[in-house]
Design a protein around this motif. Structure first.
Motif, short mmCIF file in Angstrom:
data_model
loop_
_atom_site.label_atom_id
_atom_site.label_comp_id
_atom_site.label_asym_id
_atom_site.label_seq_id
_atom_site.Cartn_x
_atom_site.Cartn_y
_atom_site.Cartn_z
N ALA A 1 0.81 -1.23 0.00
CA ALA A 1 0.00 0.00 0.00
C ALA A 1 0.84 1.27 0.00
CB ALA A 1 -0.93 0.00 1.21
N LYS A 2 2.15 1.15 -0.11
CA LYS A 2 3.04 2.30 0.01
C LYS A 2 2.67 3.44 -0.94
CE LYS A 2 7.87 3.73 -0.54
NZ LYS A 2 9.25 3.30 -0.86
N HIS A 3 2.42 3.12 -2.20
CA HIS A 3 2.17 4.18 -3.17
C HIS A 3 0.83 4.88 -2.95
CE1 HIS A 3 0.03 0.74 -4.86
NE2 HIS A 3 -0.61 1.57 -5.67
N LEU A 4 -0.09 4.22 -2.26
CA LEU A 4 -1.39 4.84 -1.95
C LEU A 4 -1.35 5.64 -0.66
CD1 LEU A 4 -3.82 1.94 -2.96
CD2 LEU A 4 -3.39 4.07 -4.19
N VAL A 5 -0.49 5.24 0.26
CA VAL A 5 -0.38 5.96 1.53
C VAL A 5 0.46 7.22 1.36
CG1 VAL A 5 0.53 5.86 3.88
CG2 VAL A 5 -0.70 3.91 2.95
N GLY A 6 1.59 7.08 0.66
CA GLY A 6 2.47 8.22 0.49
C GLY A 6 3.27 8.50 1.74
N ASN A 7 3.74 9.72 1.87
CA ASN A 7 4.62 10.11 2.96
C ASN A 7 3.83 10.73 4.12
OD1 ASN A 7 7.05 10.53 4.33
ND2 ASN A 7 7.28 12.59 3.49
N GLU A 8 2.95 9.92 4.70
CA GLU A 8 2.15 10.40 5.83
C GLU A 8 1.85 9.25 6.78
OE1 GLU A 8 -2.21 11.11 4.79
OE2 GLU A 8 -1.26 11.37 2.84
N PRO A 9 1.61 9.55 8.04
CA PRO A 9 1.27 8.48 8.98
C PRO A 9 -0.07 7.86 8.61
CG PRO A 9 0.90 10.62 9.98
CD PRO A 9 1.57 10.89 8.67
N PHE A 10 -0.27 6.62 9.07
CA PHE A 10 -1.48 5.90 8.69
C PHE A 10 -1.81 4.84 9.72
CE2 PHE A 10 2.11 3.61 7.08
CZ PHE A 10 1.77 2.27 7.02
N VAL A 11 -3.01 4.30 9.61
CA VAL A 11 -3.50 3.26 10.51
C VAL A 11 -3.49 1.93 9.77
CG1 VAL A 11 -5.59 2.42 11.66
CG2 VAL A 11 -4.92 4.81 11.90
N VAL A 12 -3.21 0.85 10.48
CA VAL A 12 -3.38 -0.51 9.97
C VAL A 12 -4.36 -1.23 10.88
CG1 VAL A 12 -2.29 -2.76 9.56
CG2 VAL A 12 -1.10 -0.66 8.89
N MET A 13 -5.36 -1.87 10.28
CA MET A 13 -6.38 -2.59 11.05
C MET A 13 -6.53 -3.99 10.45
SD MET A 13 -9.15 0.54 11.12
CE MET A 13 -10.20 -0.10 12.43
N LEU A 14 -6.42 -5.00 11.29
CA LEU A 14 -6.54 -6.38 10.81
C LEU A 14 -8.00 -6.78 10.70
CD1 LEU A 14 -3.60 -8.20 12.61
CD2 LEU A 14 -3.61 -6.75 10.56
N GLY A 15 -8.30 -7.61 9.70
CA GLY A 15 -9.67 -7.91 9.34
C GLY A 15 -10.40 -8.90 10.21
N ASP A 16 -9.70 -9.56 11.14
CA ASP A 16 -10.40 -10.51 12.01
C ASP A 16 -10.36 -10.08 13.48
OD1 ASP A 16 -7.74 -11.01 12.39
OD2 ASP A 16 -7.78 -13.07 11.66
N ASP A 17 -9.95 -8.83 13.72
CA ASP A 17 -9.97 -8.26 15.07
C ASP A 17 -11.03 -7.17 15.12
OD1 ASP A 17 -7.83 -8.78 17.34
OD2 ASP A 17 -6.88 -9.28 15.43
N LEU A 18 -11.99 -7.30 16.00
CA LEU A 18 -13.02 -6.28 16.17
C LEU A 18 -12.90 -5.66 17.55
CD1 LEU A 18 -14.29 -7.63 13.62
CD2 LEU A 18 -16.50 -7.11 14.64
N VAL A 19 -13.13 -4.37 17.58
CA VAL A 19 -13.17 -3.63 18.85
C VAL A 19 -14.57 -3.05 18.99
CG1 VAL A 19 -12.28 -1.65 20.12
CG2 VAL A 19 -10.71 -3.10 18.81
#
Length: 296
Positions: A116-134
């Motif tokens: 996803a590097k080219h879509l995120v670019g040079n900025e902070p971001f969140v990663v969320m896993l698809g089988d963990d719910l809060v």
């Protein structure tokens, strides 16, 4: 810089919930009347995320379709006067802006994030896993984002696990920040260690707020545990330079990656719905009563 983007790695095969996940992505398996992934997207949006980036594979097209427009279905609902359903459909499509990139082969979580590097670019971001719910009643992302903005360092969510489960998670060691027992400066991380070698029982949960230099670290990360590029290994490099923190999360968390976990989560979410909870409680009570009678 505000955090606007979330990367959701959803390219995995979901082998723990086969055969249900053979042709249906595990992230699209329903919890009551919504796919699991929709709850995660809604959690991200509630924390201020504006752009969702799915890291998918060739078998996950239905994920993109779910968050896209469906004109034929919309016209049908409108013609039949099902305006409530139509409103919900359109709400989902406009929760955020959506983009997708494919992970050609399964080379680990670190590799998925790197895709996803080219879509995120040079900025902070969140990663969320698809089988963990809060649970929305006890969110962790808003505080994680606040801590990132304060420290300008990556922040990951942590929770305590029993000894017998340690080898299933990334495990960290560190010290609590003065005056904040739930906020930890991480000194060491290891992916799925043997319980006897683990530095603690604090496991990495499925939420990360990452600085953009994680991409460069991932590009230089060699395959580790399981022959995969591990996100944990890149985070360890940040920890070594004093730029990785953890938030000890004690809210309500669900693991939907196993059949039992999926079932428990579905029941828990149904019990939060006032239109479903009374009848569901009555049914569960009758089943338990029948079971007790059969055991007598």
């Amino acid at each position: 810089m505000s955090i606007r983007k979330a990367v959701l790695p959803v390219a995995g095969l979901g082998t723990r919930v086969l055969p249900a996940s053979k042709v249906i992505p595990k992230e699209m398996l329903p919890l009551v009347d919504r796919p699991t992934l929709q709850y995660i997207v809604e959690e991200a949006v509630a924390a201020g995320i504006e752009e969702i980036i799915f890291v998918t594979s060739s078998s996950k097209r239905s994920i993109e379709d779910h968050f896209d427009s469906f004109p034929d279905l919309e016209r049908t609902l409108e013609r039949k006067g099902k305006l409530k359903e139509l409103e919900e459909l359109r709400r989902v499509q406009t929760l955020a802006s959506f983009a997708a990139v494919r992970q050609p082969e399964a080379h680990g979580l670190g590799h998925a994030v790197l895709c996803a590097k080219h879509l995120v670019g040079n900025e902070p971001f969140v990663v969320m896993l698809g089988d963990d719910l809060v649970a929305p009643e006890t969110p962790c992302l808003p505080r994680m984002i606040e801590l990132f903005e304060r420290t300008q360092s990556s922040v990951i969510s942590l929770f305590e696990v029993p000894k017998e489960e340690i080898s299933s998670f990334g495990i960290v060691a560190g010290e609590a920040v003065k005056g904040e027992n739930d906020f930890i400066k991480i000194s060491h991380m290891v992916e799925k260690p043997d319980p006897e070698e683990a530095p603690s029982n604090l496991a990495v949960a499925g939420r990360y707020v990452l600085s953009s230099d994680i991409f460069e670290l991932l590009e230089h990360t060699q395959p580790g545990k399981g022959g995969e590029i591990q996100l944990t290994d890149a985070l360890q490099r940040q920890a070594e330079s004093g730029r990785c923190y953890g938030l000890r999360f004690d809210g309500e968390r669900f693991d939907t990656g196993t059949p039992l976990g999926l079932l428990k989560t579905s029941i828990a979410y149904a019990l939060k719905r006032p239109e479903l909870a009374p009848a569901l409680r009555e049914y569960m009570h009758s089943v338990l009563q029948d079971q007790k009678l059969n055991e007598c």
